[in-house]
Enzyme design. Structure first.
Site, PDB file in Angstrom:
ATOM      1  N   ASP A  25       1.602  10.933   3.863  1.00 55.25           N
ATOM      2  CA  ASP A  25       3.008  11.067   3.470  1.00 55.25           C
ATOM      3  C   ASP A  25       3.165  11.829   2.160  1.00 55.25           C
ATOM      4  O   ASP A  25       2.186  12.081   1.453  1.00 55.25           O
ATOM      5  CB  ASP A  25       3.668   9.683   3.379  1.00 55.25           C
ATOM      6  CG  ASP A  25       2.790   8.644   2.686  1.00 55.25           C
ATOM      7  OD1 ASP A  25       1.847   9.033   1.982  1.00 55.25           O
ATOM      8  OD2 ASP A  25       3.055   7.444   2.845  1.00 55.25           O
TER       9      ASP A  25
ATOM     10  N   ASP B 127       5.876  -5.142   2.122  1.00 59.70           N
ATOM     11  CA  ASP B 127       6.734  -5.459   3.263  1.00 59.70           C
ATOM     12  C   ASP B 127       6.098  -5.053   4.597  1.00 59.70           C
ATOM     13  O   ASP B 127       6.763  -4.971   5.618  1.00 59.70           O
ATOM     14  CB  ASP B 127       8.110  -4.775   3.106  1.00 59.70           C
ATOM     15  CG  ASP B 127       8.001  -3.255   3.050  1.00 59.70           C
ATOM     16  OD1 ASP B 127       6.866  -2.720   3.158  1.00 59.70           O
ATOM     17  OD2 ASP B 127       9.045  -2.587   2.905  1.00 59.70           O
TER      18      ASP B 127
ATOM     19  N   HIS C   7       4.751  -2.178   5.433  1.00 55.45           N
ATOM     20  CA  HIS C   7       4.887  -0.807   5.918  1.00 55.45           C
ATOM     21  C   HIS C   7       3.559  -0.065   5.875  1.00 55.45           C
ATOM     22  O   HIS C   7       2.720  -0.324   5.023  1.00 55.45           O
ATOM     23  CB  HIS C   7       5.996  -0.029   5.192  1.00 55.45           C
ATOM     24  CG  HIS C   7       5.708   0.359   3.772  1.00 55.45           C
ATOM     25  ND1 HIS C   7       6.578   0.085   2.744  1.00 55.45           N
ATOM     26  CD2 HIS C   7       4.674   1.032   3.203  1.00 55.45           C
ATOM     27  CE1 HIS C   7       6.083   0.571   1.607  1.00 55.45           C
ATOM     28  NE2 HIS C   7       4.922   1.148   1.856  1.00 55.45           N
TER      29      HIS C   7
ATOM     30  N   GLU D 248       8.929   2.157   7.120  1.00 55.26           N
ATOM     31  CA  GLU D 248       9.559   0.957   6.575  1.00 55.26           C
ATOM     32  C   GLU D 248       9.939  -0.003   7.700  1.00 55.26           C
ATOM     33  O   GLU D 248       9.975   0.384   8.866  1.00 55.26           O
ATOM     34  CB  GLU D 248      10.826   1.373   5.813  1.00 55.26           C
ATOM     35  CG  GLU D 248      10.563   2.308   4.643  1.00 55.26           C
ATOM     36  CD  GLU D 248       9.979   1.597   3.418  1.00 55.26           C
ATOM     37  OE1 GLU D 248       9.252   0.606   3.578  1.00 55.26           O
ATOM     38  OE2 GLU D 248      10.263   2.056   2.293  1.00 55.26           O
TER      39      GLU D 248
HETATM   40  C1  GLP Z   1       3.315   3.489  -0.650  1.00 55.49           C
HETATM   41  C2  GLP Z   1       2.594   4.401   0.336  1.00 55.49           C
HETATM   42  C3  GLP Z   1       1.796   3.624   1.349  1.00 55.49           C
HETATM   43  C4  GLP Z   1       0.958   2.583   0.634  1.00 55.49           C
HETATM   44  C5  GLP Z   1       1.861   1.614  -0.073  1.00 55.49           C
HETATM   45  C6  GLP Z   1       1.102   0.542  -0.813  1.00 55.49           C
HETATM   46  O1  GLP Z   1       4.582   3.115  -0.268  1.00 55.49           O
HETATM   47  N1  GLP Z   1       3.473   5.289   1.029  1.00 55.49           N
HETATM   48  O2  GLP Z   1       0.999   4.497   2.097  1.00 55.49           O
HETATM   49  O3  GLP Z   1       0.147   1.902   1.560  1.00 55.49           O
HETATM   50  O4  GLP Z   1       2.628   2.334  -1.024  1.00 55.49           O
HETATM   51  O5  GLP Z   1       0.723   0.988  -2.065  1.00 55.49           O
HETATM   52  P1  GLP Z   1      -0.333   0.302  -2.991  1.00 55.49           P
HETATM   53  O6  GLP Z   1      -1.662   0.612  -2.373  1.00 55.49           O
HETATM   54  O7  GLP Z   1      -0.165   0.943  -4.314  1.00 55.49           O
HETATM   55  O8  GLP Z   1      -0.040  -1.148  -2.981  1.00 55.49           O
END
Ligand code: GLP
Length: 263
Positions: A72, A141, A143, A148
């Site tokens: 992304d 959450d 995702h 989402e």
């Molecule tokens: C973002 C990314 C996700 C990631 C998530 C969790 O929203 N788009 O791909 O898995 O955050 O992030 P973190 O690993 O910092 O908890």
């Protein structure tokens, strides 16, 4: 689904890195038949990236014939912005390994035609023969990438509006201001991840406890998009003890037991 429970973040990161290394080396990739790797951003994969950089420097793995596709990218954030996923990947991985620039694919959140950009991305993945191993993190959450709650479980790459929860969670990278987190992002779809031959999810920390519980014990639901991993033939979650607080003791014991003789 395999669930690997490691004592802490460092061990989880090393497990994931060793898994990636073993997969790339087993495939013995060439220019004609590269290994195709899907990659995430976020704090979860940082330890794994460090371990991969080290292994690359030690000559234990090469990325010369690895094609990468990132999950992304924010819409409207300049690529050079320190919090863009382009910058993140350069800083944490690509600047330090032998992966040729032309093998690296990251969605362009500044493309003039965002719909065309997403369609082209899907096409490039197809042309590469599909993703061999898609690595991902999970949001609190549940995702995956930026799919989402409420995202279609068959979705493909497209533009998504971020939830307030995600903007608040990611505001730690934007001076603590949720309103400074871009409102939308381009993201591979849940279906895009599910089309990979194998999916490896990294999940660490107490604040991921509910998401892990939904992923493993809950029903398959678009409200926790990671739960669709239950439908994948080769899905693996590697987590740490801290993330296991919400799963039942029975579930915890079961996965510990069946994995104890595995690497
Ligand atoms: C973002 C990314 C996700 C990631 C998530 C969790 O929203 N788009 O791909 O898995 O955050 O992030 P973190 O690993 O910092 O908890």
């Amino acid at each position: 689904m395999r669930v690997i429970i490691e004592p802490d973040y460092e061990k989880l990161s090393n497990w994931a890195a060793e898994y990636v290394i073993s997969k790339i080396n087993a495939a013995n990739p060439t220019a004609e038949k590269p290994f195709v790797l899907g990659l995430p951003t976020g704090s979860s994969p940082i330890g794994m990236y460090k371990a991969l950089v080290k292994a690359n420097k030690e000559g234990r793995v090469s990325f010369k014939h690895v094609l990468t596709f990132n999950m992304d990218e924010y819409v409207g954030l300049p690529e050079s912005h320190p919090e863009s996923y382009h910058s993140f990947m350069a800083t944490n991985l690509f600047n330090h390994i032998d992966c040729p620039k032309e093998n690296i694919h990251i969605l362009n959140g500044n493309a003039e035609d965002l719909t065309a950009e997403c369609a082209h991305y899907e096409q490039m993945i197809k042309d590469a023969g599909g993703i061999d191993l898609f690595i991902g993190g999970i949001g609190p959450d549940g995702h995956i990438a930026f799919n989402e709650p409420g995202s279609s479980l068959t979705s493909r790459t497209r533009q998504k509006t971020l939830t307030t929860d995600t903007r608040v969670a990611n505001s730690r990278f934007f001076g603590g201001k949720p309103e400074d987190v871009p409102a939308t992002a381009l993201t591979v779809g849940v279906g895009t991840v599910m089309s990979a031959k194998e999916v490896l999810i990294l999940c660490n920390g107490h604040n991921k406890g509910r998401a892990l519980q939904a992923a493993i014990e809950g029903p398959v639901t678009q409200m926790w998009t990671i739960s669709v991993l239950q439908m994948h033939e080769h899905g693996i979650i590697v987590c740490d003890e801290a993330a296991c607080e919400n799963i039942t003791h029975g579930t915890y014991k079961y996965f510990k037991d069946i994995e104890k003789d595995n690497l």
